[in-house]
Design a protein around this motif. Sequence first.
Motif, PDB file in Angstrom:
ATOM      1  N   LEU A 286       0.810  -1.336   0.126  1.00  0.00           N
ATOM      2  CA  LEU A 286       0.032   0.032   0.142  1.00  0.00           C
ATOM      3  C   LEU A 286       0.985   1.201  -0.054  1.00  0.00           C
TER       4      LEU A 286
ATOM      5  N   LEU B 237       3.234   1.843  -1.920  1.00  0.00           N
ATOM      6  CA  LEU B 237       3.371   2.164  -3.201  1.00  0.00           C
ATOM      7  C   LEU B 237       1.940   3.061  -3.700  1.00  0.00           C
ATOM      8  N   SER B 238       2.458   4.104  -4.655  1.00  0.00           N
ATOM      9  CA  SER B 238       1.176   4.867  -4.779  1.00  0.00           C
ATOM     10  C   SER B 238       0.456   4.356  -6.006  1.00  0.00           C
ATOM     11  N   ARG B 239       1.015   3.378  -6.583  1.00  0.00           N
ATOM     12  CA  ARG B 239       0.277   2.916  -7.894  1.00  0.00           C
ATOM     13  C   ARG B 239      -0.819   2.119  -7.393  1.00  0.00           C
ATOM     14  N   VAL B 240      -1.824   2.003  -8.230  1.00  0.00           N
ATOM     15  CA  VAL B 240      -2.830   1.368  -8.283  1.00  0.00           C
ATOM     16  C   VAL B 240      -3.071   0.162  -9.147  1.00  0.00           C
TER      17      VAL B 240
ATOM     18  N   LYS C 210      -8.610  -1.860  -8.325  1.00  0.00           N
ATOM     19  CA  LYS C 210      -9.821  -1.080  -9.144  1.00  0.00           C
ATOM     20  C   LYS C 210     -11.229  -2.018  -8.839  1.00  0.00           C
TER      21      LYS C 210
ATOM     22  N   ASN D 245     -13.699  -0.509  -6.582  1.00  0.00           N
ATOM     23  CA  ASN D 245     -13.099   0.716  -5.908  1.00  0.00           C
ATOM     24  C   ASN D 245     -12.373   0.687  -4.717  1.00  0.00           C
ATOM     25  N   LEU D 246     -11.699  -0.278  -4.347  1.00  0.00           N
ATOM     26  CA  LEU D 246     -11.194  -0.528  -2.994  1.00  0.00           C
ATOM     27  C   LEU D 246      -9.521  -0.889  -3.316  1.00  0.00           C
ATOM     28  N   VAL D 247      -8.692   0.083  -2.652  1.00  0.00           N
ATOM     29  CA  VAL D 247      -7.354  -0.223  -2.913  1.00  0.00           C
ATOM     30  C   VAL D 247      -6.728  -0.899  -1.834  1.00  0.00           C
ATOM     31  N   LEU D 248      -6.464  -2.394  -1.806  1.00  0.00           N
ATOM     32  CA  LEU D 248      -6.015  -2.951  -0.908  1.00  0.00           C
ATOM     33  C   LEU D 248      -4.636  -3.501  -0.931  1.00  0.00           C
TER      34      LEU D 248
ATOM     35  N   ILE E   2     -19.845  -2.790  -4.049  1.00  0.00           N
ATOM     36  CA  ILE E   2     -19.161  -1.890  -3.449  1.00  0.00           C
ATOM     37  C   ILE E   2     -19.613  -1.519  -2.192  1.00  0.00           C
TER      38      ILE E   2
ATOM     39  N   ARG F 100     -17.584  -2.189   1.317  1.00  0.00           N
ATOM     40  CA  ARG F 100     -17.366  -1.190   2.235  1.00  0.00           C
ATOM     41  C   ARG F 100     -17.752  -1.347   3.817  1.00  0.00           C
TER      42      ARG F 100
ATOM     43  N   TYR G  69     -15.742  -4.117   5.133  1.00  0.00           N
ATOM     44  CA  TYR G  69     -14.305  -3.682   5.739  1.00  0.00           C
ATOM     45  C   TYR G  69     -14.666  -2.868   7.003  1.00  0.00           C
TER      46      TYR G  69
END
Lengths: 217, 618
Positions: free
Chosen positions: B41, B43-46, B51, B54-57, B146, B150, B153
Motif C-alpha cells: 500500500l 506504493l502509490s500505484r493502483v 480497481k 474501488n477499494l485499494v488493498l 461496492i 465497504r 471492511y
Amino acid sequence: MNCEVCQLKELEVEHFEIREVLRCILHTIVFHRALGLVRPKDVDLELFEITYVQCGDVELEKKIDEKIDHFISWVEKHPNKKSQICLSFYEVKSKQPFWFANKTERLYWEQWYVNLNVTQHPKHHSSKSHHTKVVVDPGESAIEERSSRRAMVEASLREVLFQIIKFVNEKKDHVPPISEGVIYFPYEITIPSSSDSAFGMDMIKRMLHSGHPTMLS
Amino acid sequence: MEMDREPGKLEQIVSQFRSKILHVILESRVPSLHHQQQESLSLSRVRKTDKWFNLVLGDRPPALENLNFSLRNLLDPMVIDIILVRHGPCSSSVDNLYAPSAAAAGPSTETVIERWVVQYDCPRVFATPSGAEAAVSYKKIYKKCILLLRSLYSQMRLLPAYRIFRQLSLLSQTYNFDLIYKVSSFSHPFSREEEDGMKEYNFTPVEAPPGCLCVSVTYRTTLSDFNLEPLVSLPPKIITDYVGSPTTDPMRSFPSSERGAHAISFPSRGLRSPSSIPFQRPHSWSSGFHRGIPPTKTQSLAGSPPAYRTSCKPYDISSPPADLFGNRIQNHRVSTLQQATAYDEYKLSPPFSPSASPSTPTYLTGANPLLTRHCSETAPVTIPLPLTGRSTRYLSPNSSDPSRHSLPPLSPRSSKHDASSQESPSGIRSYRKIEALRAGESPSGLSNLYSAPKVVRDSKDDSGRFSGLLSSSGSPRIGFSRSSSRLSFQDDMDDCEFSCPFDVDDVDVSDSSSQNTESKKASEFTAQSNLVGKKSQDAAVGILVHLLRTAPPLRQDSSCYSTHSLKTEYDGGVGMASGFFLPRKTADALEELNSYREMKDLLLSKSGTQAVRKEGMK
C-alpha cells in the motif's frame, strides 16, 4: 428519489470526547458513501478502543474537522444542550424552468442525524483534555466511575457504528449511480446555528429542496 | 439468460467479489498478510485488482490466488474460518522463546472465532432479463457490491477478533496465541456450546440475477474467556552490580578507577624512565618545591596507588558488568585508541548513577582522585584549586604516603563543582610548561592522553580524575594534577634541594659553580660596595639583595672553593667575599654571619651619615 433519513442513537459525551466521536461517526458515514476509488485508512481512536475507516481524502478530512470545530464552538456557547449534526448527501440537479435562468438545486437523497448530548460544561476543561468533570470526591470511586462511563460511551459508539453499517446494507437502492472520477457524493454538514429557530428553518428549507421528505425510523 | 448474453460479466463480478472479500478478511485477520499489504500500500500505484470495487488493498497475496483457483466453482460457498490457536501452558515458558518450534509442538487448542461464508446463491430456475435491464443490472450489482464491501471492511474492525489481530500485528511482542485461517468450500458445523458463544450477522444480499451474493459472519461475541497473554520476551534481569550501586564492592563499583589508572599509566610510563626530564614548574604559588622532582616519584604519583591497584585487579580478572556499559568499560580499558573509538559508545551509554558507594565521600574529599566521583560523565570536573593551604590539606595525605595514590586531588575544585569549563590561567600556563617539558618524555603517553580527551570525558572510570583532567578544557587539568602531585612529593623530598623563594624564573641560580663566575660576582660586589656610601638606602638594599643572590650555596663543592684573596678594598664591612671562598664549617658560617652584621651596621651608619650630609647641604 427518496431521501433516506437515519437518526443515529443519541450519544452522551463529554466535551473533550466530542471531536473524536464526531470524527469517527462522520468519517464512517462518508466512507460508506465514498464509492469512488479509495484507499482506506484505518484510524484508531485515542479515547476508545475503536478503529474506524476514512476514505483517505485529505480535503474531506479538513472540511470535516472545520465543521467539528464550529460545532464545538457552538457547544461552548450552548452548554449542556442536546445537539444534532446533520450529514446530508445530495445530487446537483439543474433546473431549467423556461422562465428562469439555469438554476441548480440540491436533491438530498440521504440524511444522517448525529445526536449528541454534551453533559459537561466546556469551560471546565479543554477539548483535548482527558480529564473528566470536576469530581467532588476524587479517589478510587471517581476513577471507577470514570472508567465505567468511558466503557459505556465506547459501547454506545460501537452501537452507532453498527447502526451505520446496518443502514448502509439495508438501504442501497436510493444511492445514486457512481459518477466517473468522483470519489464521494456531494455532502453537506449542518451544525446547529446560533439559535434553535434558525436551525429549524434550515431543516424546513432542506425538506422543501428535497421534494419528498420521508422520515424513516 | 443473463449469463448467456453476458457469459462472463456476472461470473467475473462474482469471482472478483469473492476474491476481494477474501482479501479484506485475510488482511485484517492474518498478521503476515497484513504486513505484506502495508508494504504494497505504501506504493502509490493502483493495481488492476485494486480497481475492482474501488477499494485499494494492495497486492493480493499469492496464497489468495491459489485459493481462488481452488474455489473457482462460483456456485460453491467459500467458507473462511478464522481460528484462534492457543499454545499450551508448557509452551508459554521462556525456553520456548529460544525454540519456537517447541511452542508449535506443544499442546495447543484451536477455536474458530469467526466464520465467514460467501456464497452466490443461484436458483436453478430464473428469469432472463433483457439486455438493457442487464446492463443496468450490472451497474447496480457492482454498486451494491461496492457498498457491501465497504460495510464489510468497516465491520471487520468492529468485531472482537480485530483486537487480537492488532495485538499479533505488533512485532515487538510475542503471544501465547496465534491466528490462522482456513478456506474451504464446506464447513464443519459448530457444536452446541460453540454456538452459544457466537453470534451471526448476515449482510444484506446483493441481488445479482439469477442469484444473489450472500455474505454472513458467525463470530464469538467475546474473547475474554481465552487466556490470551503476551509471552515474556526476556526474563527479567535485575542488575545489582551496576556501577555506583551501594551494594556492590566499592572498588568494583568504580571500574573506571582501574581504567583511569590504566589510562594514566600511559603518561606515567614515560615518566617512569629514569632519564626523563625532571619536571619543573616554575610557578610562584607552587613555592618552588616542585623543582627537580625525580621521575620515580612522578611515576608513583601518576601510577595508581595500591588502593586503586587492588581495585584494578579484581576488575581485570572479573568480567565486566553485564550491562552494555560494562562492555564499554571493557573496551575502554584496552587502549587509548580503543578508548577513542569507544567514546561515542560512552556518550550513548546510560549515565551512571551518582555513586552511592560509601567510599565516595572519602574520595571526594580529595584523598583519592581516581575514585573521585563524577556523577555525570558529561559534567567535567573543575580545575583543581591552586595549591593554597587548602590544597595543601588535600595534599597532605599524599605527602604522608606517596604510594597511596599517585595523583593530586582534583576534587578540591571538583567537589566545589566549579564551572570546570573555565580554565584557570595558571592551569593553562602550567599545562603549557608541562607539555613543553614532557614533549620529550613520553610522546606516547601524554600525547595519547591528549589525543583521546573525549574518551575519558564522559567515562566514569577515571572517577572524575580523567574527566577532570580531560574535560572540555582538556589538558590544563593534567598540568594541574601533575604539578600538584609533584608538590605533594616535594614535601617528602624536601631535602637538600636548594629552594629560594626569590628564584621564580631563574633556574640556574643554584647551579653556578664556576669559579670565574664567583670571582666576577665578588668583584662586582666590591665595586658595588664602594658605591654604598654614595647611593641611597634603596641602592644599598639592592646591593644586599644581589649579594645574597650571588651568594653560593652553603654546601659548596670543594671545586668551588677558591683561595682567592679577600683582600679587596671595600669601604665598609662589605668585604664578605672572603667568606665565600673558605671551607665551609660552622665557624665559617658564623664568621660570615658576623660579617653580614657588620655590613648591615655599616649600611645603616652610612645611611645616617648621608642623611646628615643632606641636612648639612641644606
